[in-house]
Scaffold this active site. Structure first.
Site, short mmCIF file in Angstrom:
data_model
loop_
_atom_site.label_atom_id
_atom_site.label_comp_id
_atom_site.label_asym_id
_atom_site.label_seq_id
_atom_site.Cartn_x
_atom_site.Cartn_y
_atom_site.Cartn_z
N SER A 144 0.81 -1.22 0.00
CA SER A 144 0.00 0.00 0.00
C SER A 144 0.85 1.27 0.00
O SER A 144 0.38 2.32 -0.42
CB SER A 144 -0.93 0.00 1.22
OG SER A 144 -0.20 -0.10 2.42
N ASP A 188 -2.83 6.55 11.64
CA ASP A 188 -1.94 6.01 10.62
C ASP A 188 -0.63 6.80 10.63
O ASP A 188 -0.60 7.96 10.23
CB ASP A 188 -2.61 6.11 9.24
CG ASP A 188 -1.75 5.57 8.11
OD1 ASP A 188 -0.62 5.11 8.37
OD2 ASP A 188 -2.21 5.61 6.95
N HIS A 213 1.57 5.45 6.32
CA HIS A 213 1.37 6.05 4.99
C HIS A 213 1.59 7.55 5.08
O HIS A 213 1.78 8.10 6.16
CB HIS A 213 -0.04 5.73 4.49
CG HIS A 213 -0.29 4.26 4.35
ND1 HIS A 213 -0.88 3.50 5.35
CD2 HIS A 213 -0.01 3.40 3.35
CE1 HIS A 213 -0.96 2.24 4.96
NE2 HIS A 213 -0.44 2.15 3.75
#
Length: 563
Positions: free
Chosen positions: A286, A537, A540
């Site tokens: 990802s 998060d 990312h």
């Protein structure tokens, strides 16, 4: 005697007049061949209006020297002046009585030529055709330390002929200095595509081919990002930090500045032209998707691509240049199955560490540039198989009485060596493989699933604030080891490059979404009364944000290799 003496004065007068006429004709010829004569000739025939600086006007600096000075001022030739102004000289472009003066960091970069008695032109404006916002920033008194050598020199173009962007005007007949004023380094921007670079001017990728891209500083850039969350329609919602309500924006404005050189501001038009007819594939997890979307967002600002993808492969096609951007999901880059194997039951992911992923290898020959990234999935539950034998596992090991032969970090090294060896020995693959090194996360006080947090981080870490992450360093070291092992096995004509961003991005704890993962207005963004952080998060990257730098580095590598 008196009668015959009269003709002599007449003949003497005739001879004198004739001599005077010859002298005047000769003097006129000399005059017309001189500086004044050339100037008059240019005026009469309109040559002077072209904006050219004739070599006869400046005796000690000819046209080639003027070109060399311009090239140097724009960062288009190898110039050590930027790194050591005290010890460098512009020997090829300046006469022996000229001097180079280092400039203050808060002023536009200048090369001042003084003491040359024949220099009587003033070069007043270079590259005035940039966007209004960039020009305004260039004129600002408060500049920022280096963001590229003036204009986007790698993708820049200079006019091959007379052009309003370069104004050469005669300042007077008395000797004066020739001043070349370049764009402020803090306002590096893409040069308009309408300008064409002459063949004799080197590009920044040639100039900086030996520059270490991975040691430097994060510098605040007032120009801001190359796109906004509102100007790119494909940002994954979890990375749309502004759309999810993040209150600060400074994290969008920091650009990476290598110590030895400058990375030009990304010019999407130039990228598409340089990649004409080629395919760029992002392959990995990802975080690879995060980088692919960043690239698309940058390119989307100049052309909307056509989506030609399917569930197995994302494909975006840019018609103007036949460039294809592809993304293939591959969480480990090696063969994966959930089928039972030996004493490992069904339902648990099993990695064949010495077998590259078959689906991936089918497509490899079609790609001109491949950007590989992996590593984070080795924290997930999995079984490691090597030489058809179970040798270890992550969050899975049925017999606690036996020790595992391979842990997750070692398994990562083997997987890297496996996939890269497969690429550099593939008989039909001739592309450029860019291995993006392990992307650091910034969970503090725990891991991603145990209450780790990056809440409230709004600017890059200072060098003194950096806290070493042992796991990140171990993963990076193993990745580099696998990379180096694969290089030694290369047999084809492909190229293998390491884009070593791990240390660089350990300073960017501010670039993650944190708790701003969704547009839900009721989401929790602050720690609770018990000090427990909200779900977040810290792996990312926000878009726009630091991840865009990865693609500037990718383009820099591509330019070097294609050249």
């Amino acid at each position: 005697m008196a009668y015959f003496s009269h003709p002599r004065p007449i003949s003497w007068i005739v001879v004198s007049v004739g001599g005077l006429a010859v002298f005047l004709i000769y003097a006129s010829l000399v005059l017309l061949s001189s500086t004044i004569g050339a100037t008059v000739h240019d005026f009469l025939y309109g040559v002077g209006s072209s904006g050219k600086l004739d070599g006869s006007v400046v005796s000690s600096i000819n046209k080639d020297n003027i070109d060399a000075i311009l090239n140097k001022s724009l960062g288009l030739v190898d110039d050590k002046l930027s790194s050591d102004p005290q010890s460098s000289t512009v020997s090829a472009a300046v006469s022996s009585d000229s001097k180079v003066e280092p400039t203050d960091a808060k002023s536009s970069s200048q090369v001042e030529l003084s003491g040359s008695s024949s220099v009587n032109s003033l070069i007043t404006k270079v590259g005035s055709g940039i966007e209004t916002s960039d020009a305004a920033a260039s004129n600002s008194q408060e500049s920022v330390t280096s963001f590229g050598n003036g204009a986007d020199t790698a993708g820049s173009s200079l006019p091959a002929k007379s052009d309003p962007q370069i104004d050469l005007s005669v300042a007077g007949t008395k000797p004066s200095s020739a001043e070349i004023t370049t764009l402020n380094e803090a306002t590096s921007t893409a040069v308009p595509g309408s300008l064409e670079k002459p063949n004799n001017i080197s590009s920044a990728d040639e100039v900086n081919s030996d520059c270490d891209l991975y040691h430097g500083n994060w510098i605040y850039d007032p120009l801001g990002p190359l796109y906004t969350n509102n100007s790119c329609p494909i940002i994954t919602q979890m990375q749309n930090c502004q759309g999810n309500g993040r209150p600060d924006k400074d994290y969008e404005n920091f650009r990476w500045k290598p110590s030895q050189c400058d990375i030009p501001r990304f010019d999407p038009n130039f990228f598409l032209e340089r990649m004409r007819g080629k395919t760029l594939a992002f392959i990995g997890d990802s975080v690879a998707r995060n980088q692919m979307e960043s690239m698309l967002c940058i390119l989307w600002q100049v052309e909307k691509p056509k989506n030609q993808g399917n569930r197995n492969m994302q494909r975006y096609y840019f018609r103007s240049t036949s460039v294809m951007i592809i993304r293939i999901w591959s969480s480990w880059l090696v063969k994966l199955t959930s089928e039972p194997f030996d004493y490992a039951p069904a339902g648990v992911d099993k990695l064949f560490l010495d077998v590259p992923e078959e689906k991936l290898m089918e497509h490899i020959p079609k790609f001109d540039v491949v950007v590989l990234s992996s590593g984070h999935w080795f924290a997930k539950q999995s079984v490691y198989i090597l030489n058809n034998e179970i040798v270890g596992g992550q969050l899975w090991w049925p017999d606690k009485s036996k020790s595992m032969k391979i842990n997750s970090v070692e398994a990562y090294r083997i997987s890297v060596e496996t996939i890269l060896t497969a690429l550099v020995t593939h008989p039909n693959y001739t592309g450029i493989t860019i291995v993006r090194s392990y992307s650091p996360d910034h969970y503090e006080g725990g891991a991603w699933n145990t209450g780790g947090s990056c809440t409230g981080k709004v600017k890059p870490l200072a060098p003194s604030e950096l806290v070493e992450n042992v796991h990140t360093n171990d993963m990076h070291q193993q990745q580099v080891t696998g990379f180096n092992s694969a290089i030694k096995k290369a047999t084809n004509k492909s190229k293998l490059k390491l884009m070593d961003i791990t240390e660089v991005f350990q300073y960017r704890h501010d670039g993650h979404p944190g708790p701003y993962r969704s547009p839900d207005p009721n989401k929790i963004t602050k720690r609770g009364p018990d000090g427990r952080p909200p779900p977040q998060d810290c792996l990312h990257w926000c878009m726009p944000g630091p991840v865009d730098t990865w693609n500037e580095l990718v383009f820099e590598i591509i330019k070097r290799e294609l050249d």
